[in-house]
Design an enzyme around this catalytic site. Sequence first.
Site, PDB file in Angstrom:
ATOM      1  N   ASP A 209       0.833  -1.204   0.000  1.00 45.37           N
ATOM      2  CA  ASP A 209       0.000   0.000   0.000  1.00 45.37           C
ATOM      3  C   ASP A 209       0.869   1.256   0.000  1.00 45.37           C
ATOM      4  OD1 ASP A 209       0.818  -0.610   2.569  1.00 45.37           O
ATOM      5  OD2 ASP A 209      -1.184  -0.744   3.409  1.00 45.37           O
TER       6      ASP A 209
ATOM      7  N   MET C   1      -2.502  -5.311   4.217  1.00 44.41           N
ATOM      8  CA  MET C   1      -2.012  -4.033   3.703  1.00 44.41           C
ATOM      9  C   MET C   1      -3.224  -3.204   3.326  1.00 44.41           C
ATOM     10  SD  MET C   1       1.162  -4.093   3.923  1.00 44.41           S
ATOM     11  CE  MET C   1       1.532  -5.326   5.155  1.00 44.41           C
ATOM     12  N   CYS C   2      -3.397  -2.091   3.972  1.00 44.47           N
ATOM     13  CA  CYS C   2      -4.749  -1.570   3.939  1.00 44.47           C
ATOM     14  C   CYS C   2      -4.821  -0.127   4.393  1.00 44.47           C
ATOM     15  CB  CYS C   2      -5.602  -2.372   4.907  1.00 44.47           C
ATOM     16  SG  CYS C   2      -5.345  -4.131   4.787  1.00 44.47           S
ATOM     17  N   GLY C   3      -6.062   0.375   4.367  1.00 42.78           N
ATOM     18  CA  GLY C   3      -6.362   1.669   4.953  1.00 42.78           C
ATOM     19  C   GLY C   3      -7.320   1.491   6.119  1.00 42.78           C
ATOM     20  N   THR C 149     -10.300  -0.483   4.473  1.00 44.29           N
ATOM     21  CA  THR C 149     -10.229  -0.821   3.052  1.00 44.29           C
ATOM     22  C   THR C 149      -9.074  -1.788   2.899  1.00 44.29           C
ATOM     23  OG1 THR C 149      -8.711   0.980   2.498  1.00 44.29           O
ATOM     24  CG2 THR C 149     -11.068   1.455   2.371  1.00 44.29           C
TER      25      THR C 149
END
Lengths: 442, 228, 309
Positions: A209, C1-3, C149
């Site tokens: 990310d 792996m994200c928000g 997310t």
Amino acid sequence: MTYHNPPTPPRKSATFDDAALAEIRRAAATGIYDIRGGGTKRKVPHFDDLLFLGASMSRYPLEGYRERCDTAVTLGTRFAKKPIELKIPVTIAGMSFGALSGPAKEALGRGATLAGTSTTTGDGGMTNEERGHSELLVYQYLPSRYGMNPTDLRRADAIEVVVGQGAKPGGGGMLLGQKISDRVAEMRTLPKGIDQRSACRHPDWTGPDDLEIKILELREITDWEKPIYIKVGGARPYYDTALAVKAGADVVVLDGMQGGTAASQDVFIEHVGQPTLACIRPAVQALQDLGMHRKVQLVVSGGIRSGADVAKALALGADAVSVGTAALVAIGDNDPRWESEYNALGTTAGAYDDWHEGKDPAGITTQDPALAARLDPIAASRRLANYLKVITLEAQTIARACGHNHLHNLEPEDLVALTIEAAAMARVPLAGTDWIPGHKGL
Amino acid sequence: MPAFDLSTTSIRALNEALHGTGEPLKDRRFEVRNPRGSHAVAVGCRDQITVAVHGPVGYYCGGMNAAATITVHGSAGPGVGENMMSGSIVVEGDASQYAGATGRGGLLVIKGNAASRCGISMKGIDIVVGGSVGHMSAFMGQSGHLVVLGDAGDALGDSLYEAQLFVRGKVKSLGADCIEKEMRGKHHATLEQLLSKAGMRGADPSQFRRYGSARKLYTFNIDNADAY
Amino acid sequence: MCGIVGLFLKDRKLEGELGALTAEMLVTMTDRGPDSAGIAVYGAAIPGFVKVTVQSDMPARAFAALDALARTAAGDAATVTIKDSHAVITIAADRIEPLRVALTGAPEPLRIMSVGETMEIYKETGLPKDVVSRFGIGTMAGTHAIGHTRMATESAVTTLGAHPFSTGADQCLVHNGSLSNHNNLRRELRRLGIAFETENDSEVAAAHLTARMRDGRNLGEALTDALGNLDGFFTFVVGTRTGFGVLRDPIACKPAVMAETSRYVAFGSEYRALSGLPGIETARIWEPEPAAVYFWDRDGSTGDKMLAA
């Protein structure tokens, strides 16, 4: 009557064999792990265990030398304004100035250019020699960021963000001080002669990310011109490939465990990562699952030696391959002509791997000016170009025999495996059967 | 003075104008409004231009800056001024992780606090932080100066090479191979100059302590294995 | 792996806007996680009642007889509100077990996403903006909400693999990072009788908290235990009926930003997620410290309350 015990011959342990014993003694005597160059030396399932079927009655071969079999490949077609166009699907892998001498880097650049392909910088920045002599140069973006600067970023033809390498997925490392010469120290902003420690993670991002944002920055700095490659070591190829694509890569470079290194711990080289053969199909599967096969190109490296290896990697789904060790051998590494000098270093031609010590008789893995001067970059580049052209020709020979007018039309169904291991890893049937172990109905 | 409103203009249009790639650079002063945490604001600048950003920016603002003078009237996200070559970046507010990471030259001023890993792997940049810095700051710092007017977090200067660190407040802990060193005359002079360049008035160099590498990890020794 | 996003309101006047504010925060984090999105919203409690949120991949069929099923199992007071692939069944608090049995035996498969007095969890695969609009998150009111997310790393992109993960009644967790010992931990927790529905590392983190709280630890203590038992990289935001917590691993290299004003506490993986909040210009903004637990509770004294550091 007296009984005599028959003498039993001395028997050494299979577990504690001579190599294991020697390593225990070496560790005890020196207090440092074994660091060396090169790639995996143990035998692992490899392309040798695959065979092409060739054409006969059900398929028709192409006429060699007359009917075309194309070899060109374009890398970076997804987002970059200026993709890289290669005449042959064999590129030169990243090797640093520092690990290699100036003349060696020059030879690689000249040789790749003669053969119509690209070469790659390494962990130490870009030198004028290699930029000047490389028509197509890929600039590596590594955790250390030694010598990294925006001018060279713009002078590059592509940018390769290195997340890992096959010799040591997940590892940073330590380069012993012998090779930190004045020039290398200056390029890397390090004190001369120290043992250089390198980080395993990038200093300013972690995970896909964040990588997506890092790629955005690199594209903005270079005005979206350059293809962005992401290089990963062969560890979890399905996920790593999928995440590289999600993060925005134009090209994924996948380096299997046989991939070389200038200086890594032997324990890392031999015990971490997967053989190249086992890495390709999962990576291709990831690209196919995302609808990105051939759109995001896959470059495979780690143990590529011959045109057969090239053809096999491409048949399993790679778009191109990279050679490192083979390129060094082509320009003169471990050449028997230096045998007496290798003997003086306690080794023999073909086994010399103390690249980190900087005493390479062939003048390749050294910063010693006298040794480096032994390598004539012009002659060496000719040898490299010859080698690259020969293996491309070999791959074409095979592709034609399988009835293909482009190397990229090779497919897994052109292959069978000689061993159960290779069949399982390459996901092709065991020769003479329709059995792909572990992959029902694939 | 051209102004870019990032609520209506793309980052691409902004950077293209700053690089003079679309059309040659005519103006020397630029304004950026409504960044709202956008990433890659004013990256890769290579001319002596002035960029004033009004509002908070996201990752890598001013990344690889060469020659430009960038001021962020707001806070900065991760990696502000990463790999900066020259010029200057001033952040009026706070900065997130990795401020000035791998920077090779120029001056980065953060008037507020900087989070963790400030100056990580720095290679010649000068960083002056008005507030405090987080953990692992100047990790593997190779060259340049990190000046902290407030406190430093855990593991300051871990695995340090030749970067020089000056801290006015408390240091929570020093990292492996980082030690306090004597402030001598030339260090006073360097620090005084850095504080003045950064516009940090009222900070007296004699209030600072200096930290640097013990150089014990420069040559591998198995008895230092705890530090690796 | 994200928000990750989270918003914990202190000012009751903002409660009507909770859904709108968090929906915007979530959509802003699309780049960090385009695979799936989810949100836990803590709304109003009806005394004596609990809400059971269920999900189905074939809602038209599965929800057709849901009303009847709920009434049969939990009495005439049971109500069902359908929102796309999710349905919220509100029943008397003492009817949970009969309803659970009835749901397990339902002719069309249903998944229980959450149980709680105030919490409802909505999550699906797809872009955050679509997920938010399918469930009408923007019009929801409440006291606090936690959203996520996802950019899937190793486990599958499925509804159940989306976050938040429920860790017990009115409890949920979202995670950014990557755990490296979740397989061993999952085996250990299974032996303790905890069931798992995914191969997701974050579900293990959630279950770890559940197990600790089952042993009588409060959320803050359970989070502190997590620091010792979880290996790898993690940032967690957790919710309880009245509380909101944040925990970052000791390495703390994944992004995390917090903001606090007199009206709210907010969490975002990036500042962008916070940029639309009222009064953000003057908020106290900081990054959570490594290996520190932050926790706010509406039942406690007002303002923040750090349990451990």
